[in-house]
Write a protein that holds these residues in place. Structure first.
Motif, short mmCIF file in Angstrom:
data_model
loop_
_atom_site.label_atom_id
_atom_site.label_comp_id
_atom_site.label_asym_id
_atom_site.label_seq_id
_atom_site.Cartn_x
_atom_site.Cartn_y
_atom_site.Cartn_z
N THR A 196 -6.84 17.78 7.81
CA THR A 196 -6.65 18.44 6.51
C THR A 196 -5.46 17.86 5.75
OG1 THR A 196 -5.29 20.17 7.53
CG2 THR A 196 -7.66 20.61 7.31
N VAL A 197 -4.62 17.07 6.39
CA VAL A 197 -3.40 16.56 5.74
C VAL A 197 -3.73 15.40 4.80
CG1 VAL A 197 -1.93 17.23 7.68
CG2 VAL A 197 -2.90 14.91 7.59
N PRO A 198 -2.84 15.10 3.85
CA PRO A 198 -3.03 13.92 3.00
C PRO A 198 -3.09 12.65 3.85
CG PRO A 198 -1.32 15.33 2.09
CD PRO A 198 -1.63 15.87 3.45
N LEU A 199 -3.99 11.74 3.49
CA LEU A 199 -4.15 10.50 4.23
C LEU A 199 -3.48 9.36 3.49
CD1 LEU A 199 -7.90 10.89 5.28
CD2 LEU A 199 -5.84 11.54 6.57
N VAL A 200 -3.01 8.37 4.27
CA VAL A 200 -2.26 7.24 3.74
C VAL A 200 -2.99 5.95 4.12
CG1 VAL A 200 -0.07 6.00 3.73
CG2 VAL A 200 -0.10 8.50 3.99
N MET A 201 -3.12 5.06 3.17
CA MET A 201 -3.75 3.77 3.40
C MET A 201 -2.70 2.67 3.30
SD MET A 201 -7.03 2.96 4.02
CE MET A 201 -8.15 4.01 3.09
N HIS A 202 -2.31 2.11 4.45
CA HIS A 202 -1.43 0.94 4.46
C HIS A 202 -2.27 -0.30 4.18
CE1 HIS A 202 2.35 2.55 6.54
NE2 HIS A 202 1.59 3.60 6.29
N GLY A 203 -1.61 -1.39 3.78
CA GLY A 203 -2.34 -2.62 3.51
C GLY A 203 -3.20 -2.54 2.27
N ALA A 204 -2.76 -1.76 1.28
CA ALA A 204 -3.60 -1.53 0.10
C ALA A 204 -3.75 -2.76 -0.78
CB ALA A 204 -3.06 -0.37 -0.72
N SER A 205 -2.88 -3.76 -0.61
CA SER A 205 -3.02 -4.97 -1.42
C SER A 205 -4.32 -5.71 -1.11
CB SER A 205 -1.83 -5.91 -1.19
OG SER A 205 -0.65 -5.37 -1.74
N GLY A 206 -4.87 -5.50 0.06
CA GLY A 206 -6.13 -6.14 0.43
C GLY A 206 -7.36 -5.37 -0.01
N ILE A 207 -7.14 -4.22 -0.66
CA ILE A 207 -8.26 -3.38 -1.09
C ILE A 207 -8.48 -3.57 -2.59
CG2 ILE A 207 -9.12 -1.01 -1.25
CD1 ILE A 207 -7.22 -0.32 1.07
N PRO A 209 -9.06 -3.06 -6.50
CA PRO A 209 -8.67 -1.92 -7.34
C PRO A 209 -9.77 -0.88 -7.52
CG PRO A 209 -7.83 -3.95 -8.28
CD PRO A 209 -8.71 -4.35 -7.14
N THR A 210 -11.02 -1.32 -7.65
CA THR A 210 -12.12 -0.37 -7.83
C THR A 210 -12.30 0.50 -6.58
OG1 THR A 210 -13.67 -2.10 -7.15
CG2 THR A 210 -13.37 -1.76 -9.51
N THR A 211 -12.08 -0.10 -5.42
CA THR A 211 -12.19 0.66 -4.18
C THR A 211 -11.02 1.61 -4.03
OG1 THR A 211 -13.36 -1.20 -3.14
CG2 THR A 211 -12.45 0.48 -1.68
N ALA A 269 -0.92 -1.12 -10.52
CA ALA A 269 -1.18 -0.46 -9.24
C ALA A 269 -1.06 1.05 -9.35
CB ALA A 269 -0.20 -1.00 -8.19
N ILE A 270 -0.04 1.51 -10.06
CA ILE A 270 0.21 2.95 -10.20
C ILE A 270 -0.92 3.63 -10.96
CG2 ILE A 270 1.74 4.67 -11.23
CD1 ILE A 270 4.03 2.56 -10.82
N THR A 271 -1.29 3.07 -12.10
CA THR A 271 -2.32 3.71 -12.93
C THR A 271 -3.70 3.61 -12.30
OG1 THR A 271 -2.56 1.68 -14.24
CG2 THR A 271 -1.06 3.37 -15.07
N GLY A 272 -3.93 2.54 -11.53
CA GLY A 272 -5.25 2.36 -10.92
C GLY A 272 -5.64 3.45 -9.94
N ILE A 273 -4.64 4.10 -9.33
CA ILE A 273 -4.93 5.17 -8.38
C ILE A 273 -4.48 6.53 -8.93
CG2 ILE A 273 -4.86 3.68 -6.36
CD1 ILE A 273 -1.97 4.60 -5.87
N GLY A 274 -4.00 6.54 -10.17
CA GLY A 274 -3.51 7.76 -10.77
C GLY A 274 -4.63 8.67 -11.23
#
Length: 279
Positions: A196-207, A209-211, A269-274
């Protein structure tokens, strides 16, 4: 603006169905650019001091720098120690004013990871500091491979530690220089169902932007760690600055153009996931 904890930012992101960028800082120019980008977008960020940064600059110096910039910002900023592997590293961060720490026991057996994380949570909670943990192992593009997060381990880990956010491994990879479609949505869904906790994705530079946008808006990924693509923006800008100013030996003048490049990359990067209304 009031300095925030990671949990405060992620709780707001959960309500708004978006994610917060954890931006990896290596020096003054990075940190300045990231805070300027946050102010321009009107969105909060997490300034992150990882192991490489901490080897180069002492934690007390980083804490003062991060908090100084956060104090000047118009948006909430969290100050985060990333990938600490010992209780002592976390305690030093807490002592000097970081509002969030990640204790990375992902290389340990699950029981040892839980025990270490419990000790960090016990120290951080009274100080009002958020804690991120990791289950599974997020591998490296040219190093040790990943081990996916097992849902049952994630469930036990979050229940027994009381962490504020969980870093997971579902195909994301550290230091990935090219965008890939490596995220395994079935594996992610299984972890989401077990926690139930917030999840964190490390290595996001390889993902792509649409994903990243999809993960932020339609899943429970509330924090993306972004470093490599920002370092690429810095390196490109610095090489151009050196070529444009071949007779200059003034480091301030040579580094100044990197701030604008980093600011633009961070803003994207900030706005893409905002929030969906902005991204």
């Amino acid at each position: 603006m009031t300095i925030a904890t990671m949990r405060q930012l992620l709780d707001a992101a959960e309500v708004g169905r978006y994610a917060v960028a954890g931006l990896v800082v290596l020096g003054w120019e990075d940190a300045v650019a990231f805070v300027e980008a946050a102010d321009e977008t009107g969105l909060p960020i997490i300034l992150q001091a990882g192991p490489g940064c901490r080897r180069y600059t002492p934690i007390p110096v980083l804490a003062r720098m991060f908090r100084h910039l956060a104090d000047q910002a118009r948006v909430p900023i969290a100050c985060h120690i990333d990938h600490a592997t010992t209780l002592e590293e976390c305690l030093e961060g807490i002592e000097h004013g970081f509002t969030s720490v990640m204790i990375d026991g992902s290389s340990l057996p699950l029981a040892d990871n839980i025990a270490l994380t419990q000790r960090v949570v016990s120290a951080a909670c009274p100080a009002g500091v958020s804690v991120e943990g990791e289950v599974g192992f997020v591998g490296y593009a040219e190093g040790r491979g990943s081990r996916f997060t097992a849902p049952e381990e994630a469930s036990r880990f979050t229940a027994e530690t009381g962490i504020d956010a969980l870093a997971i491994s579902v195909g994301n990879v550290h230091l990935q220089q090219e965008k890939t479609d490596g995220v395994n949505f079935a594996a992610l869904g299984a972890v989401e169902a077990a926690t139930t906790v917030p999840l964190v994705m490390h290595g996001a530079s390889g993902i792509p932007p649409t994903t990243r946008k999809l993960l932020a808006h339609q899943h429970r990924v509330r924090k993306f760690n972004i470093g490599t693509e920002l370092r690429q923006a810095f390196g490109t800008a610095l090489r151009k600055s050196l070529a444009d100013q071949p007779s200059s030996f003034d480091r301030i003048e040579l580094l100044k153009p990197t701030i604008a490049a980093l600011r633009a990359a961070a803003r994207d990067a900030i706005t893409g996931i905002g929030p969906a209304t902005l991204s």
